[in-house]
Design a protein around this motif. Sequence first.
Motif, PDB file in Angstrom:
ATOM      1  N   GLN A  60     -35.207 -20.004 -52.212  1.00 44.13           N
ATOM      2  CA  GLN A  60     -34.837 -21.391 -52.489  1.00 44.13           C
ATOM      3  C   GLN A  60     -35.460 -22.371 -51.513  1.00 44.13           C
ATOM      4  O   GLN A  60     -35.881 -23.468 -51.902  1.00 44.13           O
ATOM      5  N   THR A  61     -35.494 -21.998 -50.225  1.00 46.05           N
ATOM      6  CA  THR A  61     -35.905 -22.956 -49.189  1.00 46.05           C
ATOM      7  C   THR A  61     -37.073 -22.485 -48.330  1.00 46.05           C
ATOM      8  O   THR A  61     -37.652 -23.290 -47.594  1.00 46.05           O
ATOM      9  N   THR A  68     -41.924 -23.069 -53.449  1.00 50.42           N
ATOM     10  CA  THR A  68     -41.646 -22.195 -52.301  1.00 50.42           C
ATOM     11  C   THR A  68     -42.133 -20.779 -52.568  1.00 50.42           C
ATOM     12  O   THR A  68     -42.719 -20.123 -51.695  1.00 50.42           O
TER      13      THR A  68
END
Length: 207
Positions: A24-25, A150
């Motif tokens: 996700q990040t 990402t």
Amino acid sequence: MTEERVLALAGLFQATTLTQQLAQTGQCDHNALESSMASIFAIDAPSVPAVYQGVAGVRVGLRNLVDQLDSQPRQLNVVRMTVAVLRLERSLARRPAMMEHLQQGILTIQRQSGHFELGTSQLCNKLAQLYTETLSTLRPRVMITGDPHTLQRPEVVAKVRTGLLAAVRSAMLWRQLGGQQWQLIAYRRHACMIARGLLTGVTIEQG
């Protein structure tokens, strides 16, 4: 449920949680990732805590175990990934030749990369390649959902695959200790009680 089973389950939840965060990040708890990576190489560890460099090594996993089994709302992506990893491990267990290939690959990486620190990109790349050659060829595949941009970054993809390899390592340990998937439902409150006790112990020890 026993403390050993809960630690193995915490190792599994830690690895899947970190993998989801990375997807996700692109970021996750570095110390937790190092402990999860260390578990991959702990083939002949003298105890279950030693697999994770001590109970503190799965602090993130213990917290997430409680969150996923005894709290609302749950992170459904983490739950789905955890179940998928358990099924993938069972698929691996039915293929002794691949199991041997995987173990020998880990030992080779351990010998070749002894001077690399845990968490380095070189070590992640080697482990990620081993995952691609082995576990990624099995069914069911573990589907990763995250930020598309990402997941286009090679360094993130390598860490994601390393996290999945660590997750399978913990799933294997869970099964070796007598863990079965139905116990996640039948004994979830007991597992959470033990996890909270282990977290309390770590907090007291570390002040």
